[in-house]
Design a protein around this motif. Sequence first.
Motif, PDB file in Angstrom:
ATOM      1  N   ASP A 109       3.407   3.577  10.286  1.00  0.00           N
ATOM      2  CA  ASP A 109       3.636   3.727   8.846  1.00  0.00           C
ATOM      3  C   ASP A 109       3.813   2.363   8.180  1.00  0.00           C
ATOM      4  O   ASP A 109       3.351   2.142   7.055  1.00  0.00           O
ATOM      5  CB  ASP A 109       4.875   4.587   8.592  1.00  0.00           C
ATOM      6  CG  ASP A 109       4.661   6.048   8.949  1.00  0.00           C
ATOM      7  OD1 ASP A 109       3.486   6.472   9.039  1.00  0.00           O
ATOM      8  OD2 ASP A 109       5.659   6.767   9.138  1.00  0.00           O
ATOM      9  N   VAL A 110       4.501   1.452   8.874  1.00  0.00           N
ATOM     10  CA  VAL A 110       4.692   0.097   8.336  1.00  0.00           C
ATOM     11  C   VAL A 110       3.340  -0.599   8.187  1.00  0.00           C
ATOM     12  O   VAL A 110       3.041  -1.206   7.146  1.00  0.00           O
ATOM     13  CB  VAL A 110       5.621  -0.735   9.247  1.00  0.00           C
ATOM     14  CG1 VAL A 110       5.686  -2.183   8.756  1.00  0.00           C
ATOM     15  CG2 VAL A 110       7.014  -0.128   9.273  1.00  0.00           C
ATOM     16  N   ASN A 111       2.510  -0.510   9.215  1.00  0.00           N
ATOM     17  CA  ASN A 111       1.199  -1.162   9.172  1.00  0.00           C
ATOM     18  C   ASN A 111       0.318  -0.573   8.077  1.00  0.00           C
ATOM     19  O   ASN A 111      -0.407  -1.302   7.386  1.00  0.00           O
ATOM     20  CB  ASN A 111       0.514  -1.031  10.529  1.00  0.00           C
ATOM     21  CG  ASN A 111       1.310  -1.687  11.644  1.00  0.00           C
ATOM     22  OD1 ASN A 111       2.063  -2.621  11.412  1.00  0.00           O
ATOM     23  ND2 ASN A 111       1.166  -1.170  12.854  1.00  0.00           N
ATOM     24  N   ALA A 112       0.379   0.750   7.913  1.00  0.00           N
ATOM     25  CA  ALA A 112      -0.399   1.403   6.855  1.00  0.00           C
ATOM     26  C   ALA A 112       0.065   0.938   5.484  1.00  0.00           C
ATOM     27  O   ALA A 112      -0.758   0.736   4.571  1.00  0.00           O
ATOM     28  CB  ALA A 112      -0.274   2.919   6.980  1.00  0.00           C
ATOM     29  N   ALA A 113       1.378   0.739   5.329  1.00  0.00           N
ATOM     30  CA  ALA A 113       1.927   0.277   4.049  1.00  0.00           C
ATOM     31  C   ALA A 113       1.464  -1.141   3.725  1.00  0.00           C
ATOM     32  O   ALA A 113       1.194  -1.471   2.567  1.00  0.00           O
ATOM     33  CB  ALA A 113       3.450   0.350   4.077  1.00  0.00           C
ATOM     34  N   ILE A 114       1.373  -1.988   4.766  1.00  0.00           N
ATOM     35  CA  ILE A 114       0.866  -3.352   4.551  1.00  0.00           C
ATOM     36  C   ILE A 114      -0.584  -3.301   4.078  1.00  0.00           C
ATOM     37  O   ILE A 114      -0.960  -3.962   3.109  1.00  0.00           O
ATOM     38  CB  ILE A 114       0.977  -4.188   5.851  1.00  0.00           C
ATOM     39  CG1 ILE A 114       2.439  -4.472   6.188  1.00  0.00           C
ATOM     40  CG2 ILE A 114       0.218  -5.508   5.705  1.00  0.00           C
ATOM     41  CD1 ILE A 114       2.630  -5.237   7.483  1.00  0.00           C
ATOM     42  N   MET A 115      -1.394  -2.491   4.745  1.00  0.00           N
ATOM     43  CA  MET A 115      -2.820  -2.418   4.384  1.00  0.00           C
ATOM     44  C   MET A 115      -3.031  -1.795   3.006  1.00  0.00           C
ATOM     45  O   MET A 115      -3.993  -2.123   2.305  1.00  0.00           O
ATOM     46  CB  MET A 115      -3.589  -1.639   5.453  1.00  0.00           C
ATOM     47  CG  MET A 115      -3.725  -2.399   6.769  1.00  0.00           C
ATOM     48  SD  MET A 115      -4.788  -1.569   7.993  1.00  0.00           S
ATOM     49  CE  MET A 115      -3.675  -0.304   8.601  1.00  0.00           C
ATOM     50  N   ALA A 116      -2.113  -0.900   2.600  1.00  0.00           N
ATOM     51  CA  ALA A 116      -2.231  -0.257   1.289  1.00  0.00           C
ATOM     52  C   ALA A 116      -1.651  -1.113   0.167  1.00  0.00           C
ATOM     53  O   ALA A 116      -1.765  -0.756  -1.008  1.00  0.00           O
ATOM     54  CB  ALA A 116      -1.528   1.094   1.326  1.00  0.00           C
ATOM     55  N   VAL A 125      -4.243  -4.338  11.662  1.00  0.00           N
ATOM     56  CA  VAL A 125      -4.108  -4.513  10.216  1.00  0.00           C
ATOM     57  C   VAL A 125      -5.348  -5.207   9.665  1.00  0.00           C
ATOM     58  O   VAL A 125      -5.602  -6.381   9.982  1.00  0.00           O
ATOM     59  CB  VAL A 125      -2.840  -5.317   9.873  1.00  0.00           C
ATOM     60  CG1 VAL A 125      -2.766  -5.597   8.371  1.00  0.00           C
ATOM     61  CG2 VAL A 125      -1.600  -4.563  10.341  1.00  0.00           C
ATOM     62  N   GLU A 126      -6.097  -4.507   8.866  1.00  0.00           N
ATOM     63  CA  GLU A 126      -7.308  -5.084   8.278  1.00  0.00           C
ATOM     64  C   GLU A 126      -6.932  -6.253   7.365  1.00  0.00           C
ATOM     65  O   GLU A 126      -6.087  -6.126   6.489  1.00  0.00           O
ATOM     66  CB  GLU A 126      -8.059  -4.018   7.482  1.00  0.00           C
ATOM     67  CG  GLU A 126      -9.402  -4.476   6.957  1.00  0.00           C
ATOM     68  CD  GLU A 126     -10.168  -3.363   6.262  1.00  0.00           C
ATOM     69  OE1 GLU A 126     -11.173  -3.667   5.606  1.00  0.00           O
ATOM     70  OE2 GLU A 126      -9.737  -2.187   6.372  1.00  0.00           O
ATOM     71  N   THR A 166       1.607 -10.231   7.807  1.00  0.00           N
ATOM     72  CA  THR A 166       1.240  -9.998   6.418  1.00  0.00           C
ATOM     73  C   THR A 166      -0.277  -9.861   6.345  1.00  0.00           C
ATOM     74  O   THR A 166      -0.915  -9.541   7.352  1.00  0.00           O
ATOM     75  CB  THR A 166       1.767 -11.137   5.518  1.00  0.00           C
ATOM     76  OG1 THR A 166       1.497 -10.824   4.148  1.00  0.00           O
ATOM     77  CG2 THR A 166       1.162 -12.484   5.868  1.00  0.00           C
ATOM     78  N   THR A 167      -0.852 -10.084   5.177  1.00  0.00           N
ATOM     79  CA  THR A 167      -2.309 -10.055   5.027  1.00  0.00           C
ATOM     80  C   THR A 167      -2.791 -11.381   4.453  1.00  0.00           C
ATOM     81  O   THR A 167      -2.012 -12.136   3.842  1.00  0.00           O
ATOM     82  CB  THR A 167      -2.764  -8.919   4.094  1.00  0.00           C
ATOM     83  OG1 THR A 167      -2.237  -9.150   2.778  1.00  0.00           O
ATOM     84  CG2 THR A 167      -2.286  -7.564   4.618  1.00  0.00           C
ATOM     85  N   GLN A 168      -4.068 -11.637   4.618  1.00  0.00           N
ATOM     86  CA  GLN A 168      -4.634 -12.870   4.093  1.00  0.00           C
ATOM     87  C   GLN A 168      -4.530 -12.915   2.576  1.00  0.00           C
ATOM     88  O   GLN A 168      -4.375 -13.983   1.982  1.00  0.00           O
ATOM     89  CB  GLN A 168      -6.106 -13.003   4.522  1.00  0.00           C
ATOM     90  CG  GLN A 168      -6.690 -14.388   4.270  1.00  0.00           C
ATOM     91  CD  GLN A 168      -5.935 -15.490   4.986  1.00  0.00           C
ATOM     92  OE1 GLN A 168      -5.620 -15.365   6.174  1.00  0.00           O
ATOM     93  NE2 GLN A 168      -5.618 -16.578   4.276  1.00  0.00           N
TER      94      GLN A 168
END
Length: 274
Positions: free
Chosen positions: A181-188, A209-210, A130-132
């Motif tokens: 595509d999954v990683n880009a969707a998480i970052m977006a 993933v940023e 996920t992301t922070q």
Amino acid sequence: MKLIACTALTAIVSATAAFAAGDGTCAAGKTLTEGTLTIATGNPAYYPWVMNDAPESGEGFEAAVAYAIAEKMGFGKDNVTWVRTSFDEAIQPGAKNFDFNMQQYSITPEREEMVDFSLPYYTSAMAVLTTQNVVDSGAQATLDSLKGLKWGAVATTTAIPMLNEVIQPTDEPLLYNDNADVNAAIMAGQIDAALYDLPTALYLSAVVVEGGALLGQFPPDQSESPDQFGLLMEDGSALRECVDAAITDLTESGELAAIEAQWLSEATGVPVIK
């Protein structure tokens, strides 16, 4: 009679020692190119499976396991050739341009209808990438918390059954063509989270993933059918028995566990999902 028995025993011991020493007897005449073991990996191949996208270095978990298996089968480092394939390309039925392929292929009954798999060389925990920002918004390493997240996944991965049967999210997961595509969707911010094997999730959270973060992991022993990775081979491969013997030897000797400890040790410390 004693002489005959002694000679037979000597022959058996010698044959066993020949395999243990890796003289190539079990693989003779069974490889794509005689005297050479052709191993495939991804393009690119990622940490921690392969370091610096250079499998020939033998660095990284799968690269190291590949050379250990090759040695057991009688192939020195100079007798190993690497080729690259996409994940989906290699898993299709038909002739292959490799003897075996290592790309974190989960062994499933559906895939076994099209290709052969070796015995497992790794049993993986699944982790939540996920992301922070999602963590800071209150997401926790509990099933109740995971149900409320927006999920994404590649349609053909083994993450789908775990999402549907274990996590059971409130909203249907969004499906994508590939992991990029999954990683880009998480970052977006289009999705909150995705499931990956733990080592891959560690890499993605740190490098790709940023603002990436790992929310938690599902240990293999808490799953009825943990994700197990096998070497992928052409259906009906004559090498399968030889490869399985090498993996068994590496497992029983503790060498496989030592390689895992060396290259996947970073997988500790991720919270367990309850």
